[in-house]
Design a protein around this motif. Structure first.
Motif, PDB file in Angstrom:
ATOM      1  N   HIS A  15       0.849  -1.186   0.000  1.00  0.00           N
ATOM      2  CA  HIS A  15       0.000   0.000   0.000  1.00  0.00           C
ATOM      3  C   HIS A  15       0.886   1.237   0.000  1.00  0.00           C
ATOM      4  N   SER A  16       0.413   2.306  -0.607  1.00  0.00           N
ATOM      5  CA  SER A  16       1.222   3.518  -0.736  1.00  0.00           C
ATOM      6  C   SER A  16       1.622   4.104   0.609  1.00  0.00           C
ATOM      7  N   SER A  17       0.886   3.755   1.672  1.00  0.00           N
ATOM      8  CA  SER A  17       1.209   4.290   2.994  1.00  0.00           C
ATOM      9  C   SER A  17       2.204   3.413   3.751  1.00  0.00           C
ATOM     10  N   GLN A  18       2.562   2.239   3.184  1.00  0.00           N
ATOM     11  CA  GLN A  18       3.404   1.290   3.931  1.00  0.00           C
ATOM     12  C   GLN A  18       4.902   1.562   3.807  1.00  0.00           C
ATOM     13  N   PRO A  19       5.518   1.241   2.683  1.00  0.00           N
ATOM     14  CA  PRO A  19       6.977   1.337   2.630  1.00  0.00           C
ATOM     15  C   PRO A  19       7.448   2.762   2.387  1.00  0.00           C
ATOM     16  N   ASN A  20       8.665   3.042   2.841  1.00  0.00           N
ATOM     17  CA  ASN A  20       9.247   4.337   2.501  1.00  0.00           C
ATOM     18  C   ASN A  20      10.059   4.190   1.219  1.00  0.00           C
ATOM     19  N   ILE A  21      10.610   5.306   0.759  1.00  0.00           N
ATOM     20  CA  ILE A  21      11.312   5.297  -0.532  1.00  0.00           C
ATOM     21  C   ILE A  21      12.524   4.381  -0.492  1.00  0.00           C
ATOM     22  N   ARG A  22      13.240   4.367   0.636  1.00  0.00           N
ATOM     23  CA  ARG A  22      14.407   3.514   0.730  1.00  0.00           C
ATOM     24  C   ARG A  22      14.012   2.035   0.608  1.00  0.00           C
ATOM     25  N   GLU A  23      12.937   1.632   1.280  1.00  0.00           N
ATOM     26  CA  GLU A  23      12.495   0.238   1.218  1.00  0.00           C
ATOM     27  C   GLU A  23      12.030  -0.133  -0.185  1.00  0.00           C
ATOM     28  N   MET A  24      11.329   0.777  -0.848  1.00  0.00           N
ATOM     29  CA  MET A  24      10.897   0.502  -2.217  1.00  0.00           C
ATOM     30  C   MET A  24      12.107   0.388  -3.146  1.00  0.00           C
ATOM     31  N   SER A  25      13.114   1.210  -2.908  1.00  0.00           N
ATOM     32  CA  SER A  25      14.330   1.141  -3.721  1.00  0.00           C
ATOM     33  C   SER A  25      15.076  -0.170  -3.467  1.00  0.00           C
ATOM     34  N   ASP A  26      15.041  -0.653  -2.212  1.00  0.00           N
ATOM     35  CA  ASP A  26      15.611  -1.964  -1.912  1.00  0.00           C
ATOM     36  C   ASP A  26      14.977  -3.032  -2.797  1.00  0.00           C
ATOM     37  N   LEU A  27      13.637  -3.000  -2.868  1.00  0.00           N
ATOM     38  CA  LEU A  27      12.913  -4.009  -3.628  1.00  0.00           C
ATOM     39  C   LEU A  27      13.263  -3.919  -5.113  1.00  0.00           C
ATOM     40  N   LEU A  28      13.303  -2.719  -5.667  1.00  0.00           N
ATOM     41  CA  LEU A  28      13.621  -2.551  -7.080  1.00  0.00           C
ATOM     42  C   LEU A  28      15.063  -2.980  -7.374  1.00  0.00           C
ATOM     43  N   GLU A  29      15.975  -2.643  -6.476  1.00  0.00           N
ATOM     44  CA  GLU A  29      17.355  -3.093  -6.664  1.00  0.00           C
ATOM     45  C   GLU A  29      17.430  -4.611  -6.651  1.00  0.00           C
ATOM     46  N   HIS A  30      16.664  -5.233  -5.779  1.00  0.00           N
ATOM     47  CA  HIS A  30      16.621  -6.691  -5.704  1.00  0.00           C
ATOM     48  C   HIS A  30      16.185  -7.280  -7.042  1.00  0.00           C
ATOM     49  N   LEU A  31      15.117  -6.750  -7.628  1.00  0.00           N
ATOM     50  CA  LEU A  31      14.616  -7.257  -8.901  1.00  0.00           C
ATOM     51  C   LEU A  31      15.649  -7.080 -10.005  1.00  0.00           C
ATOM     52  N   VAL A  32      16.326  -5.937 -10.018  1.00  0.00           N
ATOM     53  CA  VAL A  32      17.324  -5.674 -11.049  1.00  0.00           C
ATOM     54  C   VAL A  32      18.515  -6.610 -10.894  1.00  0.00           C
ATOM     55  N   ARG A  33      18.982  -6.799  -9.665  1.00  0.00           N
ATOM     56  CA  ARG A  33      20.115  -7.703  -9.442  1.00  0.00           C
ATOM     57  C   ARG A  33      19.759  -9.132  -9.862  1.00  0.00           C
ATOM     58  N   PHE A  34      18.527  -9.541  -9.622  1.00  0.00           N
ATOM     59  CA  PHE A  34      18.082 -10.872 -10.047  1.00  0.00           C
ATOM     60  C   PHE A  34      18.235 -11.014 -11.557  1.00  0.00           C
ATOM     61  N   HIS A  35      17.767 -10.028 -12.301  1.00  0.00           N
ATOM     62  CA  HIS A  35      17.840 -10.116 -13.759  1.00  0.00           C
ATOM     63  C   HIS A  35      19.276  -9.959 -14.260  1.00  0.00           C
ATOM     64  N   HIS A  36      20.094  -9.248 -13.519  1.00  0.00           N
ATOM     65  CA  HIS A  36      21.521  -9.164 -13.867  1.00  0.00           C
ATOM     66  C   HIS A  36      22.145 -10.561 -13.834  1.00  0.00           C
ATOM     67  N   VAL A  37      21.829 -11.344 -12.802  1.00  0.00           N
ATOM     68  CA  VAL A  37      22.346 -12.713 -12.718  1.00  0.00           C
ATOM     69  C   VAL A  37      21.718 -13.588 -13.804  1.00  0.00           C
ATOM     70  N   LYS A  38      20.430 -13.423 -14.014  1.00  0.00           N
ATOM     71  CA  LYS A  38      19.734 -14.231 -15.022  1.00  0.00           C
ATOM     72  C   LYS A  38      20.354 -14.043 -16.401  1.00  0.00           C
ATOM     73  N   ASP A  39      20.749 -12.836 -16.735  1.00  0.00           N
ATOM     74  CA  ASP A  39      21.281 -12.537 -18.068  1.00  0.00           C
ATOM     75  C   ASP A  39      22.789 -12.751 -18.174  1.00  0.00           C
ATOM     76  N   LEU A  40      23.439 -13.082 -17.064  1.00  0.00           N
ATOM     77  CA  LEU A  40      24.896 -13.183 -17.075  1.00  0.00           C
ATOM     78  C   LEU A  40      25.363 -14.321 -17.983  1.00  0.00           C
ATOM     79  N   LYS A  41      26.255 -14.012 -18.906  1.00  0.00           N
ATOM     80  CA  LYS A  41      26.826 -15.012 -19.803  1.00  0.00           C
ATOM     81  C   LYS A  41      28.150 -14.479 -20.343  1.00  0.00           C
ATOM     82  N   ASN A  42      28.923 -15.376 -20.936  1.00  0.00           N
ATOM     83  CA  ASN A  42      30.223 -15.005 -21.493  1.00  0.00           C
ATOM     84  C   ASN A  42      30.164 -15.175 -23.004  1.00  0.00           C
TER      85      ASN A  42
END
Length: 662
Positions: free
Chosen positions: A462-489
């Motif tokens: 809900h918009s009243s729950q997380p603060n900006i830092r916590e939301m940024s944590d979540l978005l960074e988590h998703l991006v790091r996941f896809h960084h690993v998923k796409d990792l190749k040589n």
């Protein structure tokens, strides 16, 4: 008079010098030194020590057995009773430390995935060699973790079947007579009913010492499966120690050091091995974030997010600059920035400030650093560690914020601190590509991919729950996941991309007559592999080359976790035409729809197994991410050992896609 509080720390220390055929010289000192350290640093700890010291008294040359009283001998019975006693007496969340300094051996076992099983060489009540089977120790530790105890196990012995017989090597050739006499349980009172429990769990591949509940368990072994664990004499002294025990004790200087996680301790121990040019490489299994011997983890450096930082070693190359001991195989790329800080223990007054450095050239396993606002003169006299400050690769996954998201300027500032590319939706950004979008719909945050589909398994926010830092944590988590998923040589040299072969099998209800494999069906690894919920599968990795390979396997789970599926730093697969260690590894595991998804009514899920294959021992811990089951829970490193011959540095990665259905 008030009774003292019950102990919360329990230690079992086992050191064996006395062997009839091949004595050791430093194993007893190993555990006595560690005992002294624990007595001083944690006076309330309950410590049980079992040692076997050889008789060196010339007046009693024929004294039978160790010189200690029998109740303190490292017999299978004494050690077994101690393990059971701790399990019974300790309370949930208590810390247990177990240390073995002794000979190790391996025995052929056709039922083991690698064809061998490990045993620790202890004594019987007559002072004769006997085997304390790894499986038996694993069962005892499993009981501890099921009770909620946090267990650290250290094995300063060979974890291999090498044929080296140097008197300072902690390995003995298996004796069939001793193996038969040891049985599975060495003494009569050990003949209790034990179930041979499965070691397969939710995409986790474990055996023997690999305990099911790896969240509460860590294992540090002295050497890789193909190496010998050696003793070393102290300079200017007749005293001997096991190399792992000595460097571990050197690392644990104060009570504060015990409040580091096991991986931080491990990385500093590995640096000691490399610094002293020791030809063995310790391996860490289990939960690398577990506090070493209990207590809160107080030694954590601040980072822009809740992402657990990985510690990299930095080598000062004379006047040529700095070399980071990680490269493209770990997802490092040109332009990444690191914060360097001194890792040598000293007083805060003498500690230099941290230094910022940038990657000028990343290679397979190393990266050249250039300093920002500092010179090599600033680095002299210290060993240095590095943590990631910003990663250029994360910018390949841009994030679009809806104009309806409040305080979007503050979001942009926070996201860019984390190396993330973000912009606010407007008529000027309509043509920009994005990987994720964040919208506010009916006061709920909604996450969509570039095709407009809702991103699955994200907590309802809900918009009243997380603060900006916590939301940024979540978005960074998703991006790091896809960084690993796409990792190749894309630059794998020569035929290295074909240096290994992977076969995958899934269990069937009956024998598969087409393949001739009873109860298993081979599947096409280039296609999505369909498997039933709670069904077992197996992958076999073959070495197709004339040099050794090293394998790491990570599971990318449907709940956005990147988990080490082997629960170890790496596994060696020996050269195709080489001698000794297996030319293939066989890893069983079980696929299942996670409980959290089942509770929501989901009947299927998708997992990806990333198989990293490298030409040198390597590690990928910085790629790991916790699972995103519930949002509130969201919210020093080894160098390679010296090889006997030069192998061109290279790496490759393969992905296996699984679809699990009820």
């Amino acid at each position: 008079m008030d009774r003292p509080p019950p102990p919360t720390h329990h230690a079992i220390l086992v050191g064996v010098n006395y062997y009839e055929s091949q004595p050791l010289y430093g194993a007893v000192d190993d555990v006595l030194d560690i005992q002294d350290f624990f007595v001083k640093s944690i006076p309330s700890a309950q410590i049980q020590t079992f040692t076997a010291t050889a008789n060196d008294d010339p007046d009693f040359p024929d004294f039978p057995g160790p010189i200690e009283e029998k109740q303190h001998w490292p017999t299978t019975g004494n050690v077994y009773r101690a393990l059971c006693g701790v399990t019974k007496e300790a309370k949930r969340r208590d810390a247990v430390y177990i240390h073995f300094s002794c000979h190790g051996t391996t025995v052929e076992d056709k039922d083991s995935p690698n064809g061998r099983k490990l045993a620790l060489v202890l004594l019987n009540d007559k002072g004769k060699d006997t085997y304390f089977w790894g499986k038996m120790l694993a069962m005892r530790i499993k009981e501890m973790t099921e009770k909620g105890l946090n267990v650290t196990l250290v094995l300063d012995c060979c974890f291999s079947g090498s044929t080296t017989r140097d008197q300072l090597i902690r390995w003995l050739p298996a004796d069939p007579d001793v193996a038969r006499a040891s049985g599975f349980y060495d003494e009569a009172f050990l003949h209790e009913q034990e179930s041979a429990t499965s070691h397969m769990r939710d995409v986790d591949m474990t055996e023997d010492f690999m305990i099911k509940n790896t969240e509460q368990y860590a294992l540090l072994v002295a050497s890789g499966p193909d190496q010998e664990a050696a003793e070393v004499k102290m300079i200017g002294s007749d005293k001997c120690n096991g190399q792992l025990s000595r460097l571990l004790l050197d690392t644990l200087k104060t009570r504060k050091d015990l409040e580091r996680d096991i991986y931080d301790i491990y990385s500093r121990v590995c640096f000691g091995f490399e610094h002293n040019q020791l030809k063995q490489h310790p391996i860490l299994f289990g939960n690398e974030r577990l506090p070493f011997f209990g207590g809160p983890i107080t030694y954590l450096r601040s980072t822009p997010s809740s992402y657990h930082p990985a510690y990299f070693e930095v080598k000062v190359e004379g006047t040529d600059g700095l070399l980071l001991q990680a490269g493209k195989a770990q997802g490092i790329s040109d332009g990444d920035e690191f914060e360097l800080y001194p890792s040598t223990s000293t007083t805060d007054e003498n500690r230099p400030d941290s230094i910022i450095a940038r990657v000028s050239k990343a290679t397979a396993f190393n990266s050249v650093l250039e300093m920002v606002g500092a010179t090599l003169e600033n680095l002299k006299g210290w060993t240095w560690k590095a943590i990631i400050r910003s990663q250029a690769a994360l910018r390949k996954f841009p994030i679009r914020l809806s104009s309806g998201v409040p305080d979007n300027d503050a979001w942009l500032v926070e996201l860019r601190k984390r190396s993330l590319d973000a912009f606010v939706s407007s008529q000027h950004t309509e043509s920009r590509d994005f990987f994720f979008s964040v919208d506010l719909e009916d006061s709920l945050f909604t996450f969509r991919d570039s095709d407009g589909q809702k991103v699955p398994n994200i907590p309802v926010l809900h918009s009243s729950q997380p603060n900006i830092r916590e939301m940024s944590d979540l978005l960074e988590h998703l991006v790091r996941f896809h960084h690993v998923k796409d990792l190749k040589n894309n630059e794998a040299l020569g035929t290295f991309g074909n240096s290994f072969r992977v076969e995958a099998f899934v269990n069937t209800e009956a024998s598969d007559h087409a393949t001739g494999i009873g109860g298993k069906r081979q599947v096409d690894t280039s296609q999505v592999i369909s498997i039933g919920h709670n069904k077992k599968a197996e992958i076999i990795i073959y070495n197709e080359t004339s040099h050794d390979l090293y394998v790491s396997v990570y599971n990318l789970s449907p709940q956005w976790g990147v988990v080490n599926a082997l629960s170890e730093t790496f596994t060696k697969v020996a050269a195709k035409n080489g001698n000794g260690y297996p030319k293939m590894i066989r890893k069983p595991f079980k696929m299942r729809v996670p409980d959290g998804m089942l509770q929501k009514g989901d009947t299927s899920c998708e997992d990806i197994l990333k198989i990293f294959v490298t030409s040198h021992p390597s590690w990928m811990y910085n790629l790991q991410l916790p699972k995103l089951d519930a949002y509130p829970a969201f919210g020093e490193s080894p160098r390679r050992h010296s090889d006997p011959f030069k192998v061109e540095e290279n790496w490759t990665v393969m992905s296996l896609d699984f679809r699990t259905t009820l």
